[in-house]
Design a protein around this motif. Structure first.
Motif, PDB file in Angstrom:
ATOM      1  N   THR A 195       0.907  -1.046   0.329  1.00  8.01           N
ATOM      2  CA  THR A 195       0.159  -0.446  -0.033  1.00  8.01           C
ATOM      3  C   THR A 195       0.901   1.537   0.213  1.00  8.01           C
ATOM      4  N   VAL A 196       0.398   2.065  -1.086  1.00 12.56           N
ATOM      5  CA  VAL A 196       1.389   3.305  -0.861  1.00 12.56           C
ATOM      6  C   VAL A 196       0.712   4.172  -0.854  1.00 12.56           C
ATOM      7  N   GLU A 197       0.425   5.531   0.303  1.00 15.18           N
ATOM      8  CA  GLU A 197      -0.144   6.028   0.710  1.00 15.18           C
ATOM      9  C   GLU A 197       0.516   7.478  -0.419  1.00 15.18           C
ATOM     10  N   LEU A 198      -0.460   8.414  -0.924  1.00  9.75           N
ATOM     11  CA  LEU A 198      -0.427   9.792  -1.262  1.00  9.75           C
ATOM     12  C   LEU A 198      -0.768  11.018  -0.239  1.00  9.75           C
ATOM     13  N   SER A 199       0.129  12.193   0.397  1.00 10.54           N
ATOM     14  CA  SER A 199      -0.171  13.184   0.468  1.00 10.54           C
ATOM     15  C   SER A 199       0.053  14.409  -0.098  1.00 10.54           C
ATOM     16  N   GLY A 200      -0.740  15.500   0.372  1.00  6.77           N
ATOM     17  CA  GLY A 200      -0.089  16.995  -0.116  1.00  6.77           C
ATOM     18  C   GLY A 200      -0.774  18.227   0.568  1.00  6.77           C
ATOM     19  N   ASP A 201       0.754  18.859   0.697  1.00  9.07           N
ATOM     20  CA  ASP A 201       0.466  20.772   0.983  1.00  9.07           C
ATOM     21  C   ASP A 201       0.281  21.670   0.465  1.00  9.07           C
ATOM     22  N   ALA A 202      -0.648  22.719   0.995  1.00 16.03           N
ATOM     23  CA  ALA A 202      -0.365  23.697   0.350  1.00 16.03           C
ATOM     24  C   ALA A 202      -0.860  24.842   1.267  1.00 16.03           C
ATOM     25  N   GLY A 203       0.410  24.641   1.839  1.00 17.63           N
ATOM     26  CA  GLY A 203       0.188  25.752   2.956  1.00 17.63           C
ATOM     27  C   GLY A 203      -0.373  26.355   3.699  1.00 17.63           C
ATOM     28  N   ASP A 204      -0.679  27.133   4.260  1.00 21.23           N
ATOM     29  CA  ASP A 204      -2.044  27.101   5.718  1.00 21.23           C
ATOM     30  C   ASP A 204      -3.840  27.640   5.322  1.00 21.23           C
ATOM     31  N   LEU A 205      -3.512  28.383   3.707  1.00 24.73           N
ATOM     32  CA  LEU A 205      -5.235  28.344   3.747  1.00 24.73           C
ATOM     33  C   LEU A 205      -5.133  27.602   2.575  1.00 24.73           C
ATOM     34  N   ALA A 206      -4.634  26.280   2.263  1.00 22.32           N
ATOM     35  CA  ALA A 206      -4.770  25.778   1.016  1.00 22.32           C
ATOM     36  C   ALA A 206      -4.626  24.110   1.116  1.00 22.32           C
ATOM     37  N   ARG A 207      -4.849  22.895   0.362  1.00 20.44           N
ATOM     38  CA  ARG A 207      -4.653  21.894   0.781  1.00 20.44           C
ATOM     39  C   ARG A 207      -5.048  21.112  -0.441  1.00 20.44           C
ATOM     40  N   THR A 208      -3.864  19.785  -0.756  1.00 26.12           N
ATOM     41  CA  THR A 208      -3.910  19.382  -1.633  1.00 26.12           C
ATOM     42  C   THR A 208      -4.515  18.178  -0.836  1.00 26.12           C
ATOM     43  N   ASN A 209      -5.507  16.732  -1.961  1.00 30.48           N
ATOM     44  CA  ASN A 209      -5.521  15.457  -1.795  1.00 30.48           C
ATOM     45  C   ASN A 209      -5.451  14.777  -2.436  1.00 30.48           C
ATOM     46  N   ALA A 210      -5.302  13.394  -2.609  1.00 28.09           N
ATOM     47  CA  ALA A 210      -4.496  12.674  -3.481  1.00 28.09           C
ATOM     48  C   ALA A 210      -4.752  11.452  -3.126  1.00 28.09           C
ATOM     49  N   GLY A 211      -4.759   9.951  -3.876  1.00 28.62           N
ATOM     50  CA  GLY A 211      -4.713   8.510  -3.996  1.00 28.62           C
ATOM     51  C   GLY A 211      -5.070   8.359  -4.974  1.00 28.62           C
ATOM     52  N   LEU A 212      -3.816   6.917  -4.780  1.00 29.83           N
ATOM     53  CA  LEU A 212      -3.498   6.256  -5.741  1.00 29.83           C
ATOM     54  C   LEU A 212      -4.009   4.697  -5.544  1.00 29.83           C
ATOM     55  N   THR A 213      -4.486   3.631  -6.346  1.00 21.98           N
ATOM     56  CA  THR A 213      -4.670   2.606  -6.120  1.00 21.98           C
ATOM     57  C   THR A 213      -4.949   1.614  -7.482  1.00 21.98           C
ATOM     58  N   VAL A 214      -3.267   0.949  -8.061  1.00 23.05           N
ATOM     59  CA  VAL A 214      -3.184   0.597  -9.131  1.00 23.05           C
ATOM     60  C   VAL A 214      -2.366  -0.467  -8.920  1.00 23.05           C
ATOM     61  N   VAL A 215      -2.076  -1.808  -9.739  1.00 18.37           N
ATOM     62  CA  VAL A 215      -1.600  -2.532  -9.521  1.00 18.37           C
ATOM     63  C   VAL A 215      -0.021  -2.913 -10.576  1.00 18.37           C
ATOM     64  N   PRO A 216       0.810  -2.357 -10.782  1.00 14.78           N
ATOM     65  CA  PRO A 216       1.490  -2.848 -12.024  1.00 14.78           C
ATOM     66  C   PRO A 216       1.783  -4.178 -12.596  1.00 14.78           C
ATOM     67  N   LEU A 217       0.391  -4.886 -12.911  1.00  9.30           N
ATOM     68  CA  LEU A 217       1.053  -6.821 -13.642  1.00  9.30           C
ATOM     69  C   LEU A 217       2.092  -7.010 -14.275  1.00  9.30           C
ATOM     70  N   SER A 218       2.421  -5.841 -15.113  1.00  9.78           N
ATOM     71  CA  SER A 218       3.805  -6.035 -15.672  1.00  9.78           C
ATOM     72  C   SER A 218       4.877  -7.214 -14.428  1.00  9.78           C
ATOM     73  N   VAL A 219       5.262  -5.601 -13.908  1.00  8.37           N
ATOM     74  CA  VAL A 219       5.940  -5.883 -12.755  1.00  8.37           C
ATOM     75  C   VAL A 219       5.320  -7.251 -11.978  1.00  8.37           C
ATOM     76  N   THR A 220       3.798  -7.464 -11.519  1.00  7.92           N
ATOM     77  CA  THR A 220       3.494  -8.613 -10.711  1.00  7.92           C
ATOM     78  C   THR A 220       4.223 -10.144 -11.187  1.00  7.92           C
ATOM     79  N   LEU A 221       3.714  -9.643 -12.663  1.00 10.17           N
ATOM     80  CA  LEU A 221       3.855 -10.866 -13.259  1.00 10.17           C
ATOM     81  C   LEU A 221       5.391 -11.821 -13.373  1.00 10.17           C
ATOM     82  N   VAL A 222       6.265 -10.498 -13.474  1.00 10.22           N
ATOM     83  CA  VAL A 222       7.552 -10.820 -13.738  1.00 10.22           C
ATOM     84  C   VAL A 222       8.356 -11.873 -13.038  1.00 10.22           C
TER      85      VAL A 222
END
Length: 432
Positions: free
Chosen positions: A74-101
């Protein structure tokens, strides 16, 4: 007793020699080979995708994160944009070529010391697997700790850049790994590969108590592995043709080395009639044929199935044709590897169960979810190139039901086709 029959009896290796052959150095070789085999395509694929241009030395952590996600981490994404702003992010994907090898290398390394054996004790197999698991655990911890980085997001020039400078809200985004979850899922991935290896390989030794199950389980498991790998092989041929004829060499190489099975197995499920729900919005995109991208790039969540694809291009009915050819071929392979005494309805039932489990696995690993957004002063996503969403998820239980139905029909047909073929358990007429 016939000399031929007597010579066919397996001879167990001395226990001391067997245990010694399964020591720590061979286990270390398996783990190192698997890590290298996964890291190389991950690195080259990410380079081809442009990840080498990421700022602040992010390339190596991104490679490590790719390997972690390839084995279920599990890889978690995070973001920051100062006191008056924010970022949000999320990612779920499996690179199956790497998995298969990685899976193929682990399977081959696990089987290598066990070849030329017919029976192995449960304690011996467990000890050999445990050595690999301990070293794999240490490798997972190292990968998870190294897969973390933070870098700035380029907002370009203009008013948005002026606002972020004024408010000291320059956005940053980073990623890290959930180490405990990554370790747990990575160990489960390894356990699944080792169990599947024992189920698939006819030459892999089993404990004496499990030998009675090999005739019912191994042919179906082997047929499903061949079935899914056949789709990957076809996808590779198509990708190489596109690489030669259409250009975009780096983009095509990135798809091959990172996500070729993702596309191949999406095509497999679509050919069986499975429905996916998806959406592409903003700067995100899926490395899929143009017609699939058209179906998914809509204001709301779209339905992706044979009907919606063929509404755009009727030629995509060929997906059904491929499934209708490869699945009975896999059923035929299962039947000829099974004892001759097995009835056709049992073949159908076994393939139905095997295909339902296969489709379930492909759907779970093929899901994609990504989101990124930047907000200022509490006002939603600012749009432009700073927000977007990518979504692809299956209608899971409908997919499992379709897999079981296709398996019943194909399994019965494969058994009928295999009827004239001589198989194990048959005795030729006129012979004792």
């Amino acid at each position: 007793m016939s000399p031929r029959i007597a010579s066919a009896r397996p001879v167990a290796a001395p226990a001391g020699r067997t245990v010694a052959r399964h020591g720590w150095p061979p286990a270390l070789a398996v783990v190192v080979a698997a890590l290298v085999a996964m890291a190389v395509p991950a690195a080259v694929g990410l380079w081809a995708a442009g990840a080498s241009d990421l700022p602040s030395g992010a390339f190596l952590p991104v490679v490590l994160a790719t390997v972690v996600t390839a084995v279920g981490g599990t890889v978690e994404l995070s973001g920051d944009a100062g006191d008056l702003a924010r970022t949000n992010a999320g990612l779920t994907v499996v690179p199956l070529s790497v998995t298969l090898v990685g899976a193929l290398v682990v399977a081959g390394g696990f089987l290598r010391p066990l070849r030329h054996r017919a029976v192995a004790g449960a304690r011996e197999l467990a000890g050999w697997a445990a050595r690999i698991a301990v070293l794999w655990l240490l490798a997972l911890i190292g990968l998870a700790l190294g897969a973390r980085h933070t870098f700035a997001v380029n907002v370009g020039s203009g008013a948005l850049s002026d606002v972020t400078d004024l408010l000291d809200a320059a956005p940053t985004v980073g990623f890290t790994t959930d180490v405990p979850l990554s370790v747990v899922f990575g160990l489960l991935w390894l356990a699944g590969i080792l169990v599947l290896t024992l189920l698939v390989s006819r030459g892999a030794p089993l404990p004496g108590r499990l030998l009675r199950f090999q005739a019912s389980v191994r042919p179906a498991a082997f047929a499903m592995v061949v079935f899914v790998l056949a789709y990957v092989g076809l996808a590779l041929v198509v990708a190489l043709v596109a690489l030669v004829t259409r250009g975009s060499a780096r983009e095509t190489l990135a798809v091959i080395l990172l996500g070729l099975p993702n596309l191949a197995w999406l095509a497999l499920t679509l050919g069986l009639g499975v429905t996916w729900k998806g959406r592409v919005d903003g700067p995100f995109g899926l490395p899929v044929p143009h017609v699939l991208a058209e179906v998914l790039r809509t204001p709301d969540v779209s339905t992706l199935n044979l009907r919606t694809i063929t509404d755009h291009d009727g030629r995509w009915w060929w997906l059904v044709g491929v499934a209708a050819v490869l699945l009975p071929a896999a059923a035929f392979l299962m039947a000829v590897r099974s004892p001759a005494r097995v009835r056709a309805w049992r073949h159908a039932l076994r393939l139905a169960i095997a295909l339902a489990l296969t489709v379930l696995t492909l759907c779970l690993t093929g899901r994609v979810s990504a989101h990124y957004g930047l907000s200022l002063l509490g006002i939603g996503d600012l749009g432009g190139n700073l927000s977007g969403e990518l979504l692809l998820r299956p209608q899971l239980w409908w997919a499992v039901g379709l897999g079981a139905l296709w398996g019943l029909v194909a399994g019965y047909l494969g058994a009928l086709l295999a009827g004239p073929v001589r198989r194990r358990g048959e005795v030729a007429a006129g012979r004792p």
